[in-house]
Each structure stands twice: as C-alpha cells, then as structure tokens.
Write a protein that holds these residues in place. Sequence first.
Motif, PDB file in Angstrom:
ATOM      1  N   MET A   1      32.792  78.870   3.038  1.00  0.00           N
ATOM      2  CA  MET A   1      31.625  78.588   2.222  1.00  0.00           C
ATOM      3  C   MET A   1      31.895  77.419   1.286  1.00  0.00           C
ATOM      4  SD  MET A   1      28.630  79.365   0.961  1.00  0.00           S
ATOM      5  CE  MET A   1      27.730  79.863  -0.446  1.00  0.00           C
ATOM      6  N   ALA A   2      33.056  77.432   0.628  1.00  0.00           N
ATOM      7  CA  ALA A   2      33.401  76.334  -0.287  1.00  0.00           C
ATOM      8  C   ALA A   2      33.488  75.017   0.467  1.00  0.00           C
ATOM      9  CB  ALA A   2      34.708  76.641  -1.010  1.00  0.00           C
ATOM     10  N   ALA A   3      33.970  75.054   1.704  1.00  0.00           N
ATOM     11  CA  ALA A   3      34.092  73.835   2.504  1.00  0.00           C
ATOM     12  C   ALA A   3      32.716  73.235   2.794  1.00  0.00           C
ATOM     13  CB  ALA A   3      34.840  74.125   3.793  1.00  0.00           C
ATOM     14  N   VAL A   4      31.747  74.074   3.107  1.00  0.00           N
ATOM     15  CA  VAL A   4      30.391  73.588   3.379  1.00  0.00           C
ATOM     16  C   VAL A   4      29.807  72.973   2.117  1.00  0.00           C
ATOM     17  CG1 VAL A   4      28.047  74.263   4.030  1.00  0.00           C
ATOM     18  CG2 VAL A   4      29.985  75.211   5.266  1.00  0.00           C
ATOM     19  N   HIS A   5      30.005  73.643   0.985  1.00  0.00           N
ATOM     20  CA  HIS A   5      29.533  73.107  -0.296  1.00  0.00           C
ATOM     21  C   HIS A   5      30.145  71.739  -0.576  1.00  0.00           C
ATOM     22  CE1 HIS A   5      26.634  75.050  -2.677  1.00  0.00           C
ATOM     23  NE2 HIS A   5      27.346  75.318  -3.750  1.00  0.00           N
ATOM     24  N   GLN A   6      31.436  71.627  -0.321  1.00  0.00           N
ATOM     25  CA  GLN A   6      32.126  70.352  -0.538  1.00  0.00           C
ATOM     26  C   GLN A   6      31.610  69.272   0.414  1.00  0.00           C
ATOM     27  OE1 GLN A   6      36.232  71.453  -0.078  1.00  0.00           O
ATOM     28  NE2 GLN A   6      36.478  71.992  -2.252  1.00  0.00           N
ATOM     29  N   ASP A   7      31.334  69.653   1.647  1.00  0.00           N
ATOM     30  CA  ASP A   7      30.793  68.696   2.617  1.00  0.00           C
ATOM     31  C   ASP A   7      29.418  68.195   2.182  1.00  0.00           C
ATOM     32  OD1 ASP A   7      33.059  68.991   4.160  1.00  0.00           O
ATOM     33  OD2 ASP A   7      32.099  70.282   5.673  1.00  0.00           O
ATOM     34  N   ILE A   8      28.595  69.099   1.661  1.00  0.00           N
ATOM     35  CA  ILE A   8      27.267  68.713   1.173  1.00  0.00           C
ATOM     36  C   ILE A   8      27.413  67.751  -0.003  1.00  0.00           C
ATOM     37  CG2 ILE A   8      25.192  69.543  -0.019  1.00  0.00           C
ATOM     38  CD1 ILE A   8      25.413  72.107   1.729  1.00  0.00           C
ATOM     39  N   GLU A   9      28.267  68.106  -0.947  1.00  0.00           N
ATOM     40  CA  GLU A   9      28.479  67.252  -2.120  1.00  0.00           C
ATOM     41  C   GLU A   9      28.989  65.874  -1.708  1.00  0.00           C
ATOM     42  OE1 GLU A   9      27.687  67.797  -5.347  1.00  0.00           O
ATOM     43  OE2 GLU A   9      26.753  69.651  -4.634  1.00  0.00           O
ATOM     44  N   ALA A  10      29.942  65.825  -0.764  1.00  0.00           N
ATOM     45  CA  ALA A  10      30.502  64.556  -0.312  1.00  0.00           C
ATOM     46  C   ALA A  10      29.436  63.704   0.382  1.00  0.00           C
ATOM     47  CB  ALA A  10      31.680  64.801   0.629  1.00  0.00           C
ATOM     48  N   LEU A  11      28.622  64.335   1.214  1.00  0.00           N
ATOM     49  CA  LEU A  11      27.564  63.624   1.924  1.00  0.00           C
ATOM     50  C   LEU A  11      26.550  63.036   0.949  1.00  0.00           C
ATOM     51  CD1 LEU A  11      26.432  63.059   4.860  1.00  0.00           C
ATOM     52  CD2 LEU A  11      24.981  65.046   4.455  1.00  0.00           C
ATOM     53  N   LEU A  12      26.148  63.845  -0.029  1.00  0.00           N
ATOM     54  CA  LEU A  12      25.185  63.363  -1.016  1.00  0.00           C
ATOM     55  C   LEU A  12      25.778  62.249  -1.864  1.00  0.00           C
ATOM     56  CD1 LEU A  12      23.528  66.725  -2.112  1.00  0.00           C
ATOM     57  CD2 LEU A  12      22.535  64.924  -0.671  1.00  0.00           C
ATOM     58  N   SER A  13      27.013  62.421  -2.279  1.00  0.00           N
ATOM     59  CA  SER A  13      27.684  61.411  -3.090  1.00  0.00           C
ATOM     60  C   SER A  13      27.779  60.084  -2.336  1.00  0.00           C
ATOM     61  CB  SER A  13      29.069  61.905  -3.484  1.00  0.00           C
ATOM     62  OG  SER A  13      29.746  60.921  -4.218  1.00  0.00           O
ATOM     63  N   MET A 132      20.765  68.513   6.430  1.00  0.00           N
ATOM     64  CA  MET A 132      20.019  69.721   6.776  1.00  0.00           C
ATOM     65  C   MET A 132      20.855  70.670   7.629  1.00  0.00           C
ATOM     66  SD  MET A 132      16.066  68.297   6.869  1.00  0.00           S
ATOM     67  CE  MET A 132      15.819  68.757   8.498  1.00  0.00           C
ATOM     68  N   ALA A 133      21.706  70.119   8.495  1.00  0.00           N
ATOM     69  CA  ALA A 133      22.596  70.964   9.296  1.00  0.00           C
ATOM     70  C   ALA A 133      23.597  71.680   8.386  1.00  0.00           C
ATOM     71  CB  ALA A 133      23.329  70.126  10.337  1.00  0.00           C
ATOM     72  N   LEU A 134      24.124  70.968   7.404  1.00  0.00           N
ATOM     73  CA  LEU A 134      25.050  71.592   6.444  1.00  0.00           C
ATOM     74  C   LEU A 134      24.324  72.645   5.599  1.00  0.00           C
ATOM     75  CD1 LEU A 134      27.071  68.457   5.294  1.00  0.00           C
ATOM     76  CD2 LEU A 134      27.972  70.428   6.571  1.00  0.00           C
ATOM     77  N   GLU A 135      23.099  72.347   5.212  1.00  0.00           N
ATOM     78  CA  GLU A 135      22.301  73.318   4.450  1.00  0.00           C
ATOM     79  C   GLU A 135      22.075  74.589   5.262  1.00  0.00           C
ATOM     80  OE1 GLU A 135      20.166  73.690   1.311  1.00  0.00           O
ATOM     81  OE2 GLU A 135      22.092  72.758   0.910  1.00  0.00           O
ATOM     82  N   ALA A 136      21.800  74.431   6.547  1.00  0.00           N
ATOM     83  CA  ALA A 136      21.598  75.595   7.421  1.00  0.00           C
ATOM     84  C   ALA A 136      22.882  76.426   7.497  1.00  0.00           C
ATOM     85  CB  ALA A 136      21.161  75.139   8.812  1.00  0.00           C
ATOM     86  N   GLN A 137      24.028  75.758   7.584  1.00  0.00           N
ATOM     87  CA  GLN A 137      25.309  76.476   7.581  1.00  0.00           C
ATOM     88  C   GLN A 137      25.496  77.227   6.264  1.00  0.00           C
ATOM     89  OE1 GLN A 137      28.639  73.902   8.236  1.00  0.00           O
ATOM     90  NE2 GLN A 137      28.018  73.335  10.286  1.00  0.00           N
ATOM     91  N   ARG A 138      25.170  76.549   5.172  1.00  0.00           N
ATOM     92  CA  ARG A 138      25.316  77.175   3.851  1.00  0.00           C
ATOM     93  C   ARG A 138      24.457  78.431   3.753  1.00  0.00           C
ATOM     94  NH1 ARG A 138      22.498  77.621  -0.323  1.00  0.00           N
ATOM     95  NH2 ARG A 138      20.899  76.153   0.313  1.00  0.00           N
ATOM     96  N   LYS A 139      23.249  78.361   4.248  1.00  0.00           N
ATOM     97  CA  LYS A 139      22.347  79.513   4.202  1.00  0.00           C
ATOM     98  C   LYS A 139      22.869  80.655   5.079  1.00  0.00           C
ATOM     99  CE  LYS A 139      18.122  77.022   3.227  1.00  0.00           C
ATOM    100  NZ  LYS A 139      16.858  76.539   3.774  1.00  0.00           N
ATOM    101  N   GLN A 140      23.406  80.311   6.237  1.00  0.00           N
ATOM    102  CA  GLN A 140      23.954  81.336   7.124  1.00  0.00           C
ATOM    103  C   GLN A 140      25.130  82.062   6.455  1.00  0.00           C
ATOM    104  OE1 GLN A 140      24.909  79.259  10.771  1.00  0.00           O
ATOM    105  NE2 GLN A 140      23.143  80.150  11.800  1.00  0.00           N
TER     106      GLN A 140
END
Length: 144
Positions: A1-13, A132-140
């Motif tokens: 879960m933390a990895a997905v959050h970090q991936d989202i943050e990195a992508l947005l940054s 959006m793919a990362l968001e879907a993973q986060r939700k799952q």
Amino acid sequence: MAAVHQDIEALLSQSVQEGLLDDQFLQLIQLQDDSNPDFVSEVVELYFEDSASKIDTLEQRLREAAPSYSQVDALVHQFKGSSASFGAHTMAGLCVQLRDACHAHNQPACQALVTQLRASFAVLKGRLEQFMALEAQRKQLGGR
C-alpha cells in the motif's frame, strides 16, 4: 500500500515539475473523499473526452481555406478555461499562444499550435492513465 502511495506521489511530482499539471490538479484530488470516491477519475474522463473533441474541431476549422478566427478563438478560450481549471498547465499555455495566433489570423501558426496541443494532450493523457491505474490499485488495497 505504501509503495502505491509513493508511486502516486512520484508521478504527480514529476508531472508538476515537467509542467504537465499544476496545483489546480492537486486541489482536485483533495476534493475526492469517501462520499465521492470516483470524483477524480470522473473529472479526468470528462477532460479527456472534452479535450479530444475540441482538438478535433480545431483541426477541422483550421483546415478550411478561410477559417473563422472568431469561432476558433471562442473554442480555444473555452479549452484554455477547462485546461486551467483542470490543472493542465502545458495545455492552458498552448491555448494562450493559440489565441494570440488567432488574433493575428496566422493560420500556419494556429495549425502548428494545434499539432502541439494534440501531442501535449497525448503525453498528458498517458500520464493521467498511469495515475488512474495507480489510483485503482490504491482503492483495491483499501487506502485513501
């Protein structure tokens, strides 16, 4: 879960650093909550549809022998507003340049800028599809 959050943050940054997105998009993300868990994906999909349609229409109008620059300018003005509200920084900037070219009745410059808009949109769309793919993973995984 933390990895997905970090991936989202990195992508947005990365997207903000590259100028694809700005703080407005980050604020949109803050509007998503448990009462509207699909808010961001719905806004992204609407922006995709609206943008693709506007770019197609701009290309068609600028292929005409004598384009109506007032109609093109009105469409670009709408596109600039939706892009700025969405947080698509590069897209909004290209729209400003396109409006200037419309005001100058410079058809070759307008056509070149629409080509740039289409290319920038493709990059932005690809990046947001990753988001959006990362968001879907986060939700799952059950995270917010």
